[in-house]
Design a protein around this motif. Structure first.
Motif, mmCIF file in Angstrom:
data_model
loop_
_atom_site.group_PDB
_atom_site.id
_atom_site.type_symbol
_atom_site.label_atom_id
_atom_site.label_comp_id
_atom_site.label_asym_id
_atom_site.label_seq_id
_atom_site.Cartn_x
_atom_site.Cartn_y
_atom_site.Cartn_z
ATOM 1 N N LYS A 134 -5.436 4.513 -15.499
ATOM 2 C CA LYS A 134 -3.990 4.406 -15.286
ATOM 3 C C LYS A 134 -3.651 4.406 -13.799
ATOM 4 O O LYS A 134 -2.768 3.673 -13.346
ATOM 5 C CB LYS A 134 -3.283 5.568 -15.981
ATOM 6 C CG LYS A 134 -3.274 5.481 -17.496
ATOM 7 C CD LYS A 134 -2.592 6.690 -18.108
ATOM 8 C CE LYS A 134 -2.614 6.626 -19.635
ATOM 9 N NZ LYS A 134 -1.991 7.834 -20.238
ATOM 10 N N LEU A 135 -4.363 5.213 -13.023
ATOM 11 C CA LEU A 135 -4.134 5.268 -11.579
ATOM 12 C C LEU A 135 -4.517 3.945 -10.913
ATOM 13 O O LEU A 135 -3.872 3.508 -9.959
ATOM 14 C CB LEU A 135 -4.941 6.418 -10.969
ATOM 15 C CG LEU A 135 -4.468 7.830 -11.331
ATOM 16 C CD1 LEU A 135 -5.477 8.869 -10.848
ATOM 17 C CD2 LEU A 135 -3.090 8.105 -10.730
ATOM 18 N N ALA A 136 -5.571 3.306 -11.428
ATOM 19 C CA ALA A 136 -5.992 2.015 -10.887
ATOM 20 C C ALA A 136 -4.912 0.953 -11.109
ATOM 21 O O ALA A 136 -4.547 0.209 -10.178
ATOM 22 C CB ALA A 136 -7.305 1.578 -11.535
ATOM 23 N N ARG A 137 -4.402 0.871 -12.313
ATOM 24 C CA ARG A 137 -3.359 -0.104 -12.631
ATOM 25 C C ARG A 137 -2.075 0.187 -11.857
ATOM 26 O O ARG A 137 -1.420 -0.733 -11.343
ATOM 27 C CB ARG A 137 -3.088 -0.091 -14.132
ATOM 28 C CG ARG A 137 -1.920 -0.961 -14.597
ATOM 29 C CD ARG A 137 -2.142 -2.430 -14.336
ATOM 30 N NE ARG A 137 -1.030 -3.224 -14.843
ATOM 31 C CZ ARG A 137 -0.886 -4.537 -14.665
ATOM 32 N NH1 ARG A 137 -1.804 -5.213 -14.007
ATOM 33 N NH2 ARG A 137 0.152 -5.175 -15.165
ATOM 34 N N ALA A 138 -1.715 1.465 -11.743
ATOM 35 C CA ALA A 138 -0.510 1.839 -11.009
ATOM 36 C C ALA A 138 -0.612 1.416 -9.546
ATOM 37 O O ALA A 138 0.379 0.978 -8.935
ATOM 38 C CB ALA A 138 -0.282 3.344 -11.109
ATOM 39 N N TYR A 139 -1.797 1.524 -8.984
ATOM 40 C CA TYR A 139 -2.016 1.110 -7.596
ATOM 41 C C TYR A 139 -1.783 -0.386 -7.428
ATOM 42 O O TYR A 139 -1.129 -0.821 -6.471
ATOM 43 C CB TYR A 139 -3.444 1.482 -7.176
ATOM 44 C CG TYR A 139 -3.840 0.946 -5.829
ATOM 45 C CD1 TYR A 139 -3.284 1.446 -4.665
ATOM 46 C CD2 TYR A 139 -4.777 -0.084 -5.727
ATOM 47 C CE1 TYR A 139 -3.645 0.948 -3.417
ATOM 48 C CE2 TYR A 139 -5.154 -0.579 -4.490
ATOM 49 C CZ TYR A 139 -4.582 -0.064 -3.335
ATOM 50 O OH TYR A 139 -4.950 -0.577 -2.114
ATOM 51 N N VAL A 140 -2.293 -1.185 -8.357
ATOM 52 C CA VAL A 140 -2.091 -2.642 -8.296
ATOM 53 C C VAL A 140 -0.604 -2.976 -8.360
ATOM 54 O O VAL A 140 -0.094 -3.789 -7.579
ATOM 55 C CB VAL A 140 -2.858 -3.338 -9.438
ATOM 56 C CG1 VAL A 140 -2.496 -4.818 -9.507
ATOM 57 C CG2 VAL A 140 -4.365 -3.183 -9.242
ATOM 58 N N LEU A 141 0.094 -2.357 -9.284
ATOM 59 C CA LEU A 141 1.524 -2.621 -9.431
ATOM 60 C C LEU A 141 2.301 -2.230 -8.176
ATOM 61 O O LEU A 141 3.220 -2.933 -7.749
ATOM 62 C CB LEU A 141 2.074 -1.857 -10.637
ATOM 63 C CG LEU A 141 1.582 -2.310 -12.012
ATOM 64 C CD1 LEU A 141 2.029 -1.327 -13.094
ATOM 65 C CD2 LEU A 141 2.096 -3.712 -12.333
ATOM 66 N N GLN A 142 1.910 -1.136 -7.576
ATOM 67 C CA GLN A 142 2.596 -0.642 -6.384
ATOM 68 C C GLN A 142 2.434 -1.593 -5.199
ATOM 69 O O GLN A 142 3.363 -1.760 -4.397
ATOM 70 C CB GLN A 142 2.035 0.739 -6.008
ATOM 71 C CG GLN A 142 2.597 1.316 -4.718
ATOM 72 C CD GLN A 142 1.806 2.527 -4.246
ATOM 73 O OE1 GLN A 142 0.878 2.977 -4.924
ATOM 74 N NE2 GLN A 142 2.154 3.054 -3.093
ATOM 75 N N LYS A 143 1.281 -2.220 -5.092
ATOM 76 C CA LYS A 143 0.974 -3.033 -3.917
ATOM 77 C C LYS A 143 1.358 -4.508 -4.062
ATOM 78 O O LYS A 143 1.251 -5.269 -3.098
ATOM 79 C CB LYS A 143 -0.522 -2.935 -3.619
ATOM 80 C CG LYS A 143 -0.976 -1.558 -3.161
ATOM 81 C CD LYS A 143 -0.430 -1.221 -1.792
ATOM 82 C CE LYS A 143 -0.973 0.088 -1.261
ATOM 83 N NZ LYS A 143 -0.499 0.396 0.094
ATOM 84 N N ALA A 144 1.774 -4.928 -5.238
ATOM 85 C CA ALA A 144 2.147 -6.336 -5.422
ATOM 86 C C ALA A 144 3.421 -6.648 -4.645
ATOM 87 O O ALA A 144 4.241 -5.777 -4.376
ATOM 88 C CB ALA A 144 2.330 -6.638 -6.903
ATOM 89 N N GLY A 145 3.596 -7.927 -4.276
ATOM 90 C CA GLY A 145 4.836 -8.351 -3.618
ATOM 91 C C GLY A 145 4.661 -9.064 -2.305
ATOM 92 O O GLY A 145 5.646 -9.525 -1.702
ATOM 93 N N ALA A 146 3.429 -9.213 -1.810
ATOM 94 C CA ALA A 146 3.208 -9.867 -0.519
ATOM 95 C C ALA A 146 3.674 -11.321 -0.521
ATOM 96 O O ALA A 146 4.238 -11.807 0.460
ATOM 97 C CB ALA A 146 1.729 -9.798 -0.144
#
Length: 425
Positions: free
Chosen positions: A387-399
């Motif tokens: 869950k922490l791995a997926r949350a990290y991806v979601l947090q960093k998207a948007g570039a």
């Protein structure tokens, strides 16, 4: 220094020609650039508007792909030209529908840069992450063609920032704008007088964030898995495969999907020496149901499936960490699974972040791999790390959104400037 650089390019070109008869990659690089100008001149219409994307290899293509897709959708009046440095990019993506033309980048000489830019005359250019070619960059600068670096990342030990790196720092001065991955890169560039940079993030996050929703379903993989837990190992090298073989001596209840980085016969044979009973994906149709059910290892002997394969795993192991550096961890992290990899990960910001937030695990040897693997047998620990791995991806998207906003603004300003110049005339 420019003379030494030019001599270096000539010597490198000569070395590739010498190696070509004996080395497949060198042969492809030489053949792919042979008569490059005549090939381009026959296909590229210089009267058209062009946007030029350059990628070092396949990894950079996938990294920059979200921006490539966005540009293609927003600049419909332009033709997209994609160049690659490496065969690993060109040979796999030469027929991509995201580009109108795909070529090898010619060797970086003053003449090649002039001929290429005369022919293409791009409205603007985007390079992904790295590759800094003096004559191409200088040529773009002299023609006032905007050049953007996306997902760039810089470290103090790079040649640009050394006492002897003045020539290479000058190459950076030809870049119109840098979209960098972290604040450290912004600060480092500013220390050396380069202020046309801002934090945008890594476009790979935009690439991987939707993989779970769009992933390819593979019947042969489903058949192989049955009801057993799965470790998916991607982009592995011999050092990775050796410790995985030792791990699986203790975990016969697991099945292993192994996607090696190199799929030449020599490497595949070394894998089958470690696992004589392993199955080969390209031959799945020839195996009986009983053989598939009993086998514990499936070797993927093709390119292009890995981003979907991670979705079948309870955990992922990413190769390369016992060599020059680990491969893409984000394609696995986006599937809510913990990610394991070797010790050489310090140059990769996302890997450092995954370790810090408890979803990535670095191992130095087979003993450590067994210890962490054992810990992750606790489903609550494994699921929380995922869950922490997926949350990290979601947090960093948007570039990609940040980059496109800038490009649209820059395009408007250029158009206004052209109109004002026309009115003045």
């Amino acid at each position: 220094m420019r003379l030494l650089y030019s001599i270096g390019i000539v010597l490198y070109r000569l070395l590739l020609r010498i190696l070509a008869p004996f080395h497949a990659k060198a042969r492809l690089m030489v053949q792919g650039r042979k008569d490059w100008y005549s090939k381009m001149k026959q296909t590229v219409d210089s009267s058209q508007k062009h946007i030029w994307f350059h990628f070092a290899s396949l990894g950079e293509f996938e990294q920059g792909r979200p921006v490539l897709e966005a540009v293609k959708n927003n600049y419909l009046e332009h033709k997209i030209i994609v160049t690659f440095y490496s065969p690993s990019g060109y040979e796999i993506r030469k027929n991509t529908n995201l580009a109108d033309y795909v070529f090898y980048l010619p060797y970086d000489t003053a003449k090649n840069a002039r001929l290429f830019l005369d022919l293409v005359n791009p409205s603007f250019v985007l390079f992904t992450k790295y590759e800094y070619w003096y004559y191409f960059f200088e040529g773009l600068h002299k023609r006032s063609i905007p050049l953007y670096l996306i997902s760039a990342i810089f470290r103090p030990e790079q040649i640009f920032f050394q006492a002897y790196g003045t020539f290479f720092l000058k190459i950076l001065s030809y870049v119109t704008y840098f979209f960098v991955q972290n604040e450290e890169s912004v600060r480092l560039l500013k220390e050396f007088g380069i202020r046309n940079a801002s934090l945008a993030g890594d476009t790979r996050f935009d690439r991987v964030v939707n993989l779970p929703k769009n992933r390819q379903m593979i019947p042969e993989i489903v058949q192989f898995i049955g009801d057993r837990p799965i470790l998916v190992s991607g982009s592995t090298w011999p050092e990775d495969e050796q410790i995985l073989q030792e791990l699986f001596q203790d975990y016969s209840n697991y099945k292993l999907i192994l996607a090696p980085h190199e799929i030449n016969e020599s490497h595949l044979n070394s894998i089958f020496n470690l696992w004589p009973a392993a199955l080969r994906f390209s031959k799945m149709a020839t195996y009986s149901a009983a053989v598939v059910a009993e086998s514990n290892v499936l070797v993927i002997d093709n390119i292009g499936m890995l981003s979907s394969l991670y979705g079948y795993g309870q955990m992922a192991y990413i190769g390369g960490g016992f060599g020059v550096g680990i491969h893409n961890t984000l394609e696995a992290a986006t599937y809510d699974i913990p990610v394991l990899f070797g010790p050489n990960f310090k140059k990769f910001q996302e890997a450092k972040d995954l370790v810090e937030n408890g979803s990535g695990f670095s191992i130095a040897n087979s003993k450590e791999l067994k210890r962490i693997f054992c810990t992750l047998q606790d489903q609550s620990i494994c699921q929380e790390a995922g869950k922490l791995a997926r949350a990290y991806v979601l947090q960093k998207a948007g570039a990609t959104q940040i980059i496109m906003k800038y490009l649209k603004g820059a395009s408007v300003n250029i158009k206004k400037s052209e109109e004002e110049s026309s009115d003045h005339d």
